[in-house]
Design an enzyme around this catalytic site. Structure first.
Site, PDB file in Angstrom:
ATOM      1  N   SER A   1       0.811  -1.207   0.000  1.00  0.00           N
ATOM      2  CA  SER A   1       0.000   0.000   0.000  1.00  0.00           C
ATOM      3  C   SER A   1       0.841   1.252   0.000  1.00  0.00           C
ATOM      4  CB  SER A   1      -0.900   0.001   1.231  1.00  0.00           C
ATOM      5  OG  SER A   1      -0.088   0.154   2.388  1.00  0.00           O
ATOM      6  N   LYS A   2       0.203   2.303  -0.341  1.00  0.00           N
ATOM      7  CA  LYS A   2       0.846   3.589  -0.496  1.00  0.00           C
ATOM      8  C   LYS A   2       1.482   4.119   0.793  1.00  0.00           C
ATOM      9  CE  LYS A   2      -0.107   7.467  -3.496  1.00  0.00           C
ATOM     10  NZ  LYS A   2      -1.093   7.983  -4.438  1.00  0.00           N
TER      11      LYS A   2
END
Length: 499
Positions: free
Chosen positions: A273-274
């Site tokens: 994820s970011k």
RNA sequence: GGCGCGUUCGUCUAGCGGUUAGGACGCUGGCUUCUCACGUCGGUAACACGGGUUCGAUCCCCGUACGCGCUACCA
């Protein structure tokens, strides 16, 4: 071996040419335009591409833009651009239409409407008039009571006449009437045999109240009409396979082979994820990672040909790939290894290509244009990404650094003075200062002064750059040129005398 | 909570009943008669746990633990 899924059969084989039966492999990469292309998404595209090329098949790009709320402006452009830059070429898709198109799901609504009507007529699907709020309330209650969440089947058995009549005035969705008992058993090329009880499968919404199809319907219909033979996608889709298989069954279609890839993970094993770093292909490209390196790295996350080598060109990946040897477990995206790999690609890059590419990354660095190549070559082996270039180049392009304590100590040595004197004298004679000329000078200086090794080289390095580290000295000397060499060395002499 | 999938060095992985469990990244030591980097030669470190099956289990079966995924009118 055959596994029964209700009335339809599912062939347990990879469905590739080596099985004797000649079949044309058709795959698809079907992303949603909801933002920048994620590296995990690109990895899926890559596996589809590699497998298809290997099999001499057809690779489709299909844009799954059925969710109006999540659509992001520019996402399609980013998708196309990412695939283009990374050399993953689709055979048919946006801009490469054929008779099976269009390849945007939003432009295929008529097809879904027609197909879902068949389901409605056959009793495999039904209208559900429950509002989103009602459903939410039901779910909340289920959670509080700690019972499995899911649709309660309220509208499952509304008589046709009543349903038709209500449809004239009420909003509704169309749901799939999934089996209520028994087990759905299927084969996945990566996972092997998987069994999921029908009791776990919800009456999935097929058509939303805005009239758009959900992923499940659109996906199955498209894959069928586009004659997809292998669905290669992320593991997050595994639990919804029964719904899809049931749909194929209802339509009387033969389902494609299933290939569910392991997920890409953060260092802490959560889904990539970011929050924990860059996840968009574009982020890496912007940072100066090389497309080939990115592909190479991603391809080896979830599959590996074995052996000592880690560097594979796209052609080599295509030749070595084995769809039956894809791993089951998720793979951590380790930037350190990507960094190493990217460095390898830069080091092994053809000189002309390297120089051309490197020049794009100078930013505001002020360079001596005629000697730029010398500096770029000197720095080639020390790069992780192209983004490192301006920083690595400062030793050539900037003013000398202020010496630290160790460097000052070196400068203060008696031998340093004799080395400097000799160095200046020797290079002054030269017509032009080149890497070779520099070597000759150093040899001569060593012979004259009797100083050698570190005591000889380090003072010159510090004299020219102020630092004790950096690229090979000859390159620096050549880049600076004869006059600047003399000027810089003399300036230390001068400072020394003043102090 | 339910269901599903998974588990070999810190990380990516090879292995497909008998191996000193191999490679790569990382970290680390030597060499590279200037440093750093590169290169090169070494070192480091793993079969989650417990039961079976078997002459023999990393590998097959069962259970436990842990992780992840799904559980939307998102994909």
């Amino acid at each position: 071996m055959q596994i029964h899924i209700n009335s339809s059969n599912y062939q347990d084989q990879a469905g590739i040419k080596s099985k004797g039966e000649i079949m044309t492999v058709v795959t698809r990469f079907a992303p949603s335009p909801t933002g920048l292309v994620h590296v995990g998404s690109h990895r899926t595209a890559l596996y589809n591409y590699i497998f298809t090329r290997q099999q001499g098949g057809k690779f489709i790009l299909r844009v799954e833009d059925t969710d109006q709320n999540r659509y992001v402006e520019g996402a399609v452009e980013n998708l196309l651009s990412s695939l283009e830059q990374l050399g993953v070429k689709y055979d048919v898709g946006p801009g490469k239409e054929d008779e099976n198109g269009p390849y945007f799901q939003s432009k295929r609504r008529d097809i879904y409407t027609k197909e879902v009507q068949k389901l409605l007529n056959a009793g495999h699907a039904y209208r559900c008039f429950c509002s989103a709020e009602t459903l939410e309330a039901v779910r909340k209650e289920q959670m509080e009571k700690h019972i499995p969440t899911g649709y309660n089947g309220k509208c499952r058995n509304i008589p046709k006449e009543e349903s038709d009549k209500r449809a004239e005035t009420e909003d509704f969705v169309i749901r799939l009437k999934t089996p209520q008992d028994g087990v759905c058993a299927f084969h996945d090329i990566v996972r092997g045999d998987v069994r999921i009880s029908w009791s776990q499968v919800d009456d999935q919404v097929l058509v939303k109240s805005d009239g758009f199809p959900t992923y499940h319907l659109a996906n199955v219909v498209d894959d069928h009409y586009m004659q997809v033979t292998h669905i290669i996608r992320g593991e997050e889709w595994l639990p919804s396979v029964p719904k899809h298989l049931f749909l194929y069954d209802c339509f009387g279609w033969e389902p494609p082979r299933m290939v569910h890839l392991p997920l890409l993970l953060n260092a802490d094993k959560s889904k990539l994820s970011k929050r924990q770093g860059d996840v968009a292909v574009e982020d890496y490209l912007k940072k100066g990672y090389i497309p080939e390196a990115l592909n190479n790295f991603l391809a080896l996350l979830g599959w590996n040909p074995g052996g000592k080598n880690e560097i594979y060109s796209m052609e080599e990946l295509i030749a070595a790939f084995d769809i039956n040897k894809i791993n089951k477990a998720g793979a951590v995206f380790d930037v350190q290894k990507l960094n190493w790999m990217n460095g390898q690609y830069i080091k092994n890059m053809d000189t002309a290509k390297y120089l051309k590419e490197a020049r794009k990354w100078l930013e505001n660095t002020k360079v001596n244009e005629s000697k730029l190549d010398t500096a770029l070559m000197a720095v080639k082996t020390s790069l992780t990404t192209f983004q490192d270039i301006p920083d690595k180049l400062t030793v050539f392009t900037g003013d000398p650094a202020i010496p630290d304590a160790d460097a000052k100590e070196m400068l203060a040595l008696d031998s340093t003075r004799t080395v400097f004197t000799s160095y200046i004298e020797k290079i002054s004679i030269l017509e032009e200062l080149t890497v070779d000329g520099f070597k000759t000078v150093m040899q001569a200086a060593q012979a004259e002064t009797g100083v050698k090794g570190k005591l000889l080289w380090m003072p010159v390095r510090i004299g020219l750059t102020g630092e004790m580290h950096g690229p090979e000295l000859g390159y620096i000397a050549e880049y600076l040129g004869k006059e600047e060499n003399i000027r810089r060395i003399k300036s230390w002499e001068a400072k020394k005398q003043r102090s």
